[in-house]
Design a protein around this motif. Sequence first.
Motif, short mmCIF file in Angstrom:
data_model
loop_
_atom_site.label_atom_id
_atom_site.label_comp_id
_atom_site.label_asym_id
_atom_site.label_seq_id
_atom_site.Cartn_x
_atom_site.Cartn_y
_atom_site.Cartn_z
N MET A 16 0.86 -1.19 0.00
CA MET A 16 0.00 0.00 0.00
C MET A 16 0.89 1.23 0.00
N ALA A 17 0.43 2.25 -0.69
CA ALA A 17 1.17 3.51 -0.71
C ALA A 17 0.64 4.39 0.41
N MET A 18 1.52 4.78 1.30
CA MET A 18 1.15 5.66 2.40
C MET A 18 0.79 7.02 1.81
N PRO A 19 -0.35 7.60 2.23
CA PRO A 19 -0.70 8.93 1.73
C PRO A 19 0.42 9.94 1.98
N THR A 20 0.62 10.81 1.03
CA THR A 20 1.69 11.80 1.09
C THR A 20 1.66 12.60 2.38
N ARG A 21 0.46 12.95 2.85
CA ARG A 21 0.36 13.79 4.05
C ARG A 21 0.92 13.14 5.31
N TYR A 22 1.07 11.80 5.30
CA TYR A 22 1.61 11.10 6.46
C TYR A 22 3.10 10.79 6.32
N ARG A 23 3.63 10.83 5.14
CA ARG A 23 5.00 10.35 4.91
C ARG A 23 6.04 11.12 5.71
N ASP A 24 5.99 12.44 5.67
CA ASP A 24 6.99 13.22 6.41
C ASP A 24 6.89 12.97 7.91
N LEU A 25 5.67 12.87 8.41
CA LEU A 25 5.46 12.59 9.83
C LEU A 25 6.07 11.24 10.21
N ILE A 26 5.86 10.24 9.38
CA ILE A 26 6.39 8.90 9.65
C ILE A 26 7.92 8.91 9.57
N LEU A 27 8.47 9.59 8.59
CA LEU A 27 9.93 9.66 8.48
C LEU A 27 10.52 10.39 9.68
N GLU A 28 9.87 11.48 10.10
CA GLU A 28 10.36 12.26 11.24
C GLU A 28 10.22 11.48 12.55
N GLU A 83 7.14 -6.01 11.72
CA GLU A 83 7.89 -4.79 11.42
C GLU A 83 7.95 -4.61 9.91
N THR A 84 7.78 -3.37 9.48
CA THR A 84 7.88 -3.05 8.06
C THR A 84 8.46 -1.66 7.92
N ASP A 85 9.21 -1.46 6.87
CA ASP A 85 9.80 -0.15 6.60
C ASP A 85 9.11 0.46 5.39
N MET A 86 8.82 1.73 5.48
CA MET A 86 8.27 2.45 4.35
C MET A 86 9.40 2.61 3.34
N ASP A 87 9.18 2.18 2.10
CA ASP A 87 10.24 2.28 1.10
C ASP A 87 10.35 3.71 0.56
N THR A 88 11.28 3.93 -0.35
CA THR A 88 11.52 5.29 -0.86
C THR A 88 10.33 5.85 -1.64
N ASN A 89 9.43 4.97 -2.07
CA ASN A 89 8.21 5.41 -2.75
C ASN A 89 7.04 5.57 -1.79
N GLY A 90 7.30 5.41 -0.49
CA GLY A 90 6.24 5.57 0.51
C GLY A 90 5.32 4.38 0.62
N ARG A 91 5.78 3.21 0.22
CA ARG A 91 4.94 2.02 0.27
C ARG A 91 5.30 1.12 1.45
N LEU A 92 4.27 0.39 1.92
CA LEU A 92 4.44 -0.62 2.96
C LEU A 92 4.04 -1.97 2.39
N LEU A 93 4.82 -2.99 2.69
CA LEU A 93 4.47 -4.35 2.30
C LEU A 93 3.70 -5.00 3.44
N LEU A 94 2.50 -5.46 3.14
CA LEU A 94 1.67 -6.14 4.14
C LEU A 94 1.76 -7.64 3.90
N THR A 95 2.11 -8.39 4.93
CA THR A 95 2.28 -9.84 4.78
C THR A 95 0.94 -10.51 4.48
N THR A 96 1.03 -11.69 3.91
CA THR A 96 -0.17 -12.46 3.58
C THR A 96 -1.03 -12.74 4.81
N PRO A 97 -0.47 -13.19 5.96
CA PRO A 97 -1.33 -13.44 7.12
C PRO A 97 -2.08 -12.19 7.58
N LEU A 98 -1.44 -11.04 7.53
CA LEU A 98 -2.13 -9.80 7.93
C LEU A 98 -3.26 -9.48 6.95
#
Length: 152
Positions: A16-28, A83-98
């Motif tokens: 999933m792509a994290m909305p732009t408005r949250y990305r800076d907050l998450i990085l900070e 645990e998951t890291d937001m990639d440089t495109n602002g995406r998160l990988l969600l595992t199959t069980p989740l």
Amino acid sequence: MFRGITNLNLDAKGRMAMPTRYRDLILERCDGRLVVTIDTDERCLLIYPMPDWELIEGQINAMANVNPRARRFQRLLVGYATETDMDTNGRLLLTTPLRQYAGLDKRTVLIGQGKKLELWDEENWNIRRDTWLEETTLGGEDLPPELATLSL
């Protein structure tokens, strides 16, 4: 603080792509490091910045695990925590069980809830939202006393 609602699509790999408005907050706040786990009351996912999750996880692990209900809660919440890291495109990988737990396929809804985010299957969200609105409108449930003094 996370607030607001956003409709999102998952890609074929479960990202999933994290909305732009949250990305800076998450990085900070956590350098893009997040934890995704299940909600034990509803079929949705909870997304926490790592520092906030670590506080919650400490409280969960401090619960006496001799209590069967506490132990079940620990197994579910901590067991599914991923645990998951937001990639440089602002995406998160969600595992199959989740994704399977929350019934996520393609169309999702991301809801800001202060210190965390909730991720819902869009159809499930619409059904639950309509039910909650109907219950609130019809007075089907008593509101907590704290809400009785809230002025909107």
